[in-house]
Design a protein around this motif. Sequence first.
Motif, PDB file in Angstrom:
ATOM      1  N   LEU A 120     -65.954  31.893 -44.110  1.00  0.00           N
ATOM      2  CA  LEU A 120     -66.009  33.345 -44.175  1.00  0.00           C
ATOM      3  C   LEU A 120     -65.096  33.775 -45.318  1.00  0.00           C
ATOM      4  N   ARG A 148     -73.593  39.980 -47.476  1.00  0.00           N
ATOM      5  CA  ARG A 148     -72.813  39.821 -46.244  1.00  0.00           C
ATOM      6  C   ARG A 148     -73.029  38.445 -45.632  1.00  0.00           C
ATOM      7  N   GLY A 160     -58.239  27.757 -37.460  1.00  0.00           N
ATOM      8  CA  GLY A 160     -57.139  26.794 -37.560  1.00  0.00           C
ATOM      9  C   GLY A 160     -56.372  26.859 -38.864  1.00  0.00           C
ATOM     10  N   HIS A 161     -56.891  27.624 -39.819  1.00  0.00           N
ATOM     11  CA  HIS A 161     -56.225  27.729 -41.124  1.00  0.00           C
ATOM     12  C   HIS A 161     -55.854  29.169 -41.488  1.00  0.00           C
ATOM     13  N   GLY A 162     -56.358  30.119 -40.757  1.00  0.00           N
ATOM     14  CA  GLY A 162     -56.073  31.504 -41.102  1.00  0.00           C
ATOM     15  C   GLY A 162     -56.747  31.892 -42.408  1.00  0.00           C
ATOM     16  N   LEU A 163     -56.080  32.727 -43.182  1.00  0.00           N
ATOM     17  CA  LEU A 163     -56.599  33.181 -44.470  1.00  0.00           C
ATOM     18  C   LEU A 163     -55.896  32.411 -45.584  1.00  0.00           C
ATOM     19  N   TYR A 212     -60.077  35.376 -50.550  1.00  0.00           N
ATOM     20  CA  TYR A 212     -59.596  34.487 -49.515  1.00  0.00           C
ATOM     21  C   TYR A 212     -60.782  33.807 -48.840  1.00  0.00           C
ATOM     22  N   PHE A 254     -63.311  36.635 -47.762  1.00  0.00           N
ATOM     23  CA  PHE A 254     -62.869  38.018 -47.845  1.00  0.00           C
ATOM     24  C   PHE A 254     -62.318  38.327 -49.224  1.00  0.00           C
ATOM     25  N   LEU A 278     -55.647  31.801 -49.818  1.00  0.00           N
ATOM     26  CA  LEU A 278     -55.910  32.462 -51.084  1.00  0.00           C
ATOM     27  C   LEU A 278     -56.569  31.515 -52.073  1.00  0.00           C
ATOM     28  N   GLN A 311     -61.505  32.264 -44.857  1.00  0.00           N
ATOM     29  CA  GLN A 311     -60.958  32.239 -43.504  1.00  0.00           C
ATOM     30  C   GLN A 311     -61.659  31.172 -42.696  1.00  0.00           C
ATOM     31  N   PHE A 359     -58.891  44.975 -47.113  1.00  0.00           N
ATOM     32  CA  PHE A 359     -59.898  43.924 -47.079  1.00  0.00           C
ATOM     33  C   PHE A 359     -61.312  44.488 -46.973  1.00  0.00           C
ATOM     34  N   GLY A 360     -62.251  43.757 -47.588  1.00  0.00           N
ATOM     35  CA  GLY A 360     -63.653  44.062 -47.400  1.00  0.00           C
ATOM     36  C   GLY A 360     -64.154  43.495 -46.083  1.00  0.00           C
ATOM     37  N   PRO A 361     -65.441  43.676 -45.783  1.00  0.00           N
ATOM     38  CA  PRO A 361     -65.998  43.249 -44.503  1.00  0.00           C
ATOM     39  C   PRO A 361     -66.315  41.767 -44.416  1.00  0.00           C
TER      40      PRO A 361
END
Lengths: 110, 114
Positions: A88, A9, A40-43, A35, A90, A45, A37, A101-103
């Motif tokens: 971060l 994690r 300012g860029h979101g997610l 992904y 995902f 791929l 995160q 999505f996972g945590p």
Amino acid sequence: EAAVTQSPRNKVTVTGGNVTLSCRQTNSHNYMYWYRQDTGHGLRLIHYSYGAGNLQIGDVPDGYKATRTTQEDFFLLLELASPSQTSLYFCASRDRDEQYFGPGTRLTVL
Amino acid sequence: QQQVRQSPQSLTVWEGETAILNCSYEDSTFNYFPWYQQFPGEGPALLISISSVSDKKEDGRFTIFFNKREKKLSLHITDSQPGDSATYFCAASAWGGSGNKLIFGTGTLLSVKP
């Protein structure tokens, strides 16, 4: 209900380090995704796969490798980690139109 | 190049008000538009979605309005509750074409004050 788990994690490594992020889904979905995160860029791929042994290039693949060893398991590999890969991460699996999505894994590269 | 744009970046409303989150896209081949909701410390989860053949989709207090000609859509949250405080992502895909992946916007952080 779809279940996607990620490990670790949290991870801290140094520049040039070798990191493997793990993802497992228990619903036999064909598609899995990695992904990152960032504010300012979101997610965005990185890589995705539609089955064991398959790998498709995503939108931000540079510096990342991935491997889908089984229907359930999808790994993201950073072989020479850089501070720009602090993020971060995902994992997700897809059933029809929905992604589960996972945590998340928070990775810090010092 | 950001193919899916969201505005505003952050939004604060009072409990009971209607929150309006906006989204626009560039690729005319996009035909599926989900909205994902993300709470702190969790992964995003599908909230509601719409296909390009519809101009409105409603699910309880959440409604998507879609304008294909202008390539715009919006998410309306009526009677906003503090529990709706989260980040909302608009996404798009061209299911059936290069439709195996979603393109996400940068998100709108919604805060609902009691």
